[in-house]
Design an enzyme around this catalytic site. Structure first.
Site, short mmCIF file in Angstrom:
data_model
loop_
_atom_site.label_atom_id
_atom_site.label_comp_id
_atom_site.label_asym_id
_atom_site.label_seq_id
_atom_site.Cartn_x
_atom_site.Cartn_y
_atom_site.Cartn_z
N GLN A 16 9.78 -6.47 4.02
CA GLN A 16 10.30 -6.59 5.56
C GLN A 16 9.08 -7.16 6.47
OE1 GLN A 16 12.38 -4.83 7.73
NE2 GLN A 16 13.96 -4.51 6.20
N ILE A 17 8.04 -6.89 6.19
CA ILE A 17 6.92 -7.46 7.21
C ILE A 17 6.65 -9.00 6.75
CG2 ILE A 17 4.51 -7.41 7.91
CD1 ILE A 17 4.62 -4.30 7.47
N ASP A 43 3.87 -11.92 -4.42
CA ASP A 43 4.74 -10.58 -4.59
C ASP A 43 4.76 -10.14 -6.14
OD1 ASP A 43 6.28 -8.22 -3.81
OD2 ASP A 43 6.84 -9.19 -1.96
N ARG A 99 -0.57 12.63 -1.63
CA ARG A 99 -1.58 11.74 -1.03
C ARG A 99 -2.53 10.92 -2.22
NH1 ARG A 99 -5.61 13.46 3.08
NH2 ARG A 99 -6.11 11.19 2.98
N ARG A 163 0.81 -1.24 21.05
CA ARG A 163 1.94 -0.16 21.12
C ARG A 163 1.26 0.60 22.62
NH1 ARG A 163 2.30 2.05 15.12
NH2 ARG A 163 4.48 0.95 14.57
N HIS A 188 -5.95 3.88 11.32
CA HIS A 188 -4.51 3.63 11.48
C HIS A 188 -3.71 4.69 10.85
CE1 HIS A 188 -0.78 1.57 12.09
NE2 HIS A 188 -0.65 1.34 10.68
N SER A 243 8.52 -0.33 11.13
CA SER A 243 8.41 -1.64 12.16
C SER A 243 7.82 -2.56 11.03
CB SER A 243 7.50 -1.02 12.86
OG SER A 243 6.17 -0.22 12.57
#
Length: 332
Positions: A16-17, A43, A99, A163, A188, A243
């Site tokens: 996507q990005i 990729d 995590r 943002r 981040h 996003s």
């Protein structure tokens, strides 16, 4: 005199990005309208066909600045001679994953990509890590690419910075280009600290403090901070996808300002290797306010920090130290 093309690597380029980012680079948004580029797209093998489709589209778009495209699943080939590397590829956290499992996957990805860059990239290659956990992925990359100067390895917090600018501009109903000098401190992640204590808005040609103009400390100390911290999640909820457009745009801003410089009197936020400035522990990648000149960033020094800011800056630093420990435990 013809300008030599710069080689720009995008990893995870079929995602996507990547799909949002490569046309921006090819249009000169990242490195300027006079800078030709050769795009290197990497990729994983399952995405090879999709990656080839992106390459076909880049050819079809006939970008004047685009002087060549390398599309590959081989990291060594992808990294060969690159001047700028934007690391978008990573292992996203899936539902039900611990995590540590996500960290372990990303540690192995970034360890491998570090050695490919170390061996094949151009000597002064600038690296921007976008994939989460961005700060810690960048730290792993730094550890395993010792010949790349630490000042050349950064992570993306410009998205959070932008943002924050956007929230202020909406609140005050002003142009976003008139808002400057917000700061993103730290990770981040949702512990980041969006700080407006030094931010200003240009009104009638004069820079005025954001706090004074907003005149609502409850909003600035509460909802504003949580909105910026949780904006990524809000976009996933709305779009059912993360996003991509805004992440790609802010990655361009990050590299653009790093390479071409920040305007006089303006700073931006970048995740960089801490030297202990503002009593942030050294040895982690932490977002600071920086100015850029001649391709180098410098942490803005001497800003007064109030008690509330100190607590928030320390909390996000503590999370980064904990992430570092977790990442290192995945190496053994």
């Amino acid at each position: 005199m013809a300008v030599e093309p710069l080689r720009v690597l995008v990893t995870g380029a079929a995602g996507q990005i990547g799909y949002a980012l490569v046309p921006m680079i090819a249009r000169g948004i990242m490195l300027g309208a006079n800078q030709p580029v050769i795009l290197h797209m990497l990729d994983i093998p399952p995405a090879a066909e999709a990656l080839n489709g992106v390459k076909m589209e880049l050819v079809d778009a006939a970008f004047p600045l685009l002087k060549g495209v390398v599309a590959t699943t081989d990291a060594a080939e992808a990294c060969k001679g690159v001047n700028v590397a934007v690391m978008v590829g990573g292992f996203p956290r899936k539902e039900g994953m611990e995590r540590k499992d996500v960290m372990s996957k990303n540690v192995s990805i970034y360890k491998a990509q570090a050695s490919a860059l170390e061996q094949h990239a151009a000597p002064n290659c600038k690296v921007l890590v976008v994939a989460n956990p961005a700060n810690t992925n960048a730290l792993i990359l730094k550890e395993f690419a010792p010949s790349i100067p630490e000042k050349n390895i950064s992570c993306l917090t410009r998205l959070d910075h932008n943002r924050a600018l956007g929230q202020i501009s909406e609140r005050l109903n002003v142009q976003v280009s008139d808002v400057k000098n917000v700061i993103i401190w730290g990770n981040h992640s949702s512990t980041q600290y969006p700080d407006v204590n030094h931010a200003t808005v240009k009104t009638q040609g004069v820079d005025k403090p954001v706090r004074e103009l907003v005149a609502d400390d409850a909003w600035l100390n509460g909802e504003f901070i949580t909105t910026v911290q949780q904006r990524g999640a809000a976009i996933i909820k709305a779009r059912k996808l993360s996003s991509a457009l805004s992440a790609a745009s802010s990655a361009c801003d990050h590299i653009h300002d790093w390479v071409l410089g920040t305007p006089e009197g303006t700073w931006v936020s970048m995740g960089v290797y801490s030297d202990g400035s503002y009593n942030v522990p050294a040895g982690i990648i932490y977002s600071f306010p920086v100015t850029c000149k001649n391709g180098e960033w410098t942490i803005v020094q001497g800003l007064p920090i109030d008690d509330d800011s100190r607590k928030k800056m320390d909390a996000t630093a503590a999370e980064l130290v904990e992430e570092k420990t977790l990442a290192y435990s995945c190496l053994t």
